[in-house]
Motif scaffolding. Structure first.
Motif, PDB file in Angstrom:
ATOM      1  N   TRP A   1       1.225  -1.556   0.173  1.00  0.00           N
ATOM      2  CA  TRP A   1      -0.414  -0.522   0.083  1.00  0.00           C
ATOM      3  C   TRP A   1       0.724   1.109   0.026  1.00  0.00           C
ATOM      4  O   TRP A   1       2.460   1.033   0.745  1.00  0.00           O
TER       5      TRP A   1
ATOM      6  N   GLU B   1      -2.145   6.144   1.216  1.00  0.00           N
ATOM      7  CA  GLU B   1      -3.303   5.647   1.484  1.00  0.00           C
ATOM      8  C   GLU B   1      -3.497   4.223   2.609  1.00  0.00           C
ATOM      9  O   GLU B   1      -4.827   4.117   3.236  1.00  0.00           O
TER      10      GLU B   1
ATOM     11  N   CYS C   1       2.201   9.596  -1.897  1.00  0.00           N
ATOM     12  CA  CYS C   1       1.794   8.873  -2.648  1.00  0.00           C
ATOM     13  C   CYS C   1       2.777   7.648  -3.309  1.00  0.00           C
ATOM     14  O   CYS C   1       2.737   7.397  -4.079  1.00  0.00           O
TER      15      CYS C   1
END
Length: 104
Positions: free
Chosen positions: A21, A25, A84
């Motif tokens: 991930w 997130e 991200c």
């Protein structure tokens, strides 16, 4: 696996993180205040975080695309990263980041 996130009020949150991930997130799934307007596509800087000094050298380097987006970020620091662009992996267990100030 865990990640430590310091929110904009200075509160430390220990979050469960799933390998693979994006850090963004994990933070968003935990309900912390991170906009991540582009959804992790590396075109905005609303997932901007500061990586704890102890972790900076353990992360993969920034790619050109991330550097370009961070150029538009507010209150940029040497330890600035886009959450991200950071993928959780076993070697990042215990990573500590601080949410950068929000800007309009």
């Amino acid at each position: 696996m865990k990640i430590n996130v310091i929110d904009r009020d200075g509160t430390l949150h220990e979050l469960d993180a799933t390998p693979g991930w994006k850090v963004m997130e994990v933070i968003r799934e935990a309900g912390l205040d991170i906009k991540a307007e582009c959804g992790g596509c590396c075109v905005c800087s609303t997932c901007h975080v500061y990586v704890d000094d102890a972790w900076v050298d353990r992360l993969p380097g920034r790619q050109d695309e991330e550097d370009e987006v961070l150029d538009d970020a507010c209150e940029l620091k040497e330890t600035s990263r886009l959450s991200c662009q950071l993928l959780m992996a076993e070697e990042l267990d215990g990573l500590t980041v601080t949410l950068a100030p929000e800007w309009a």
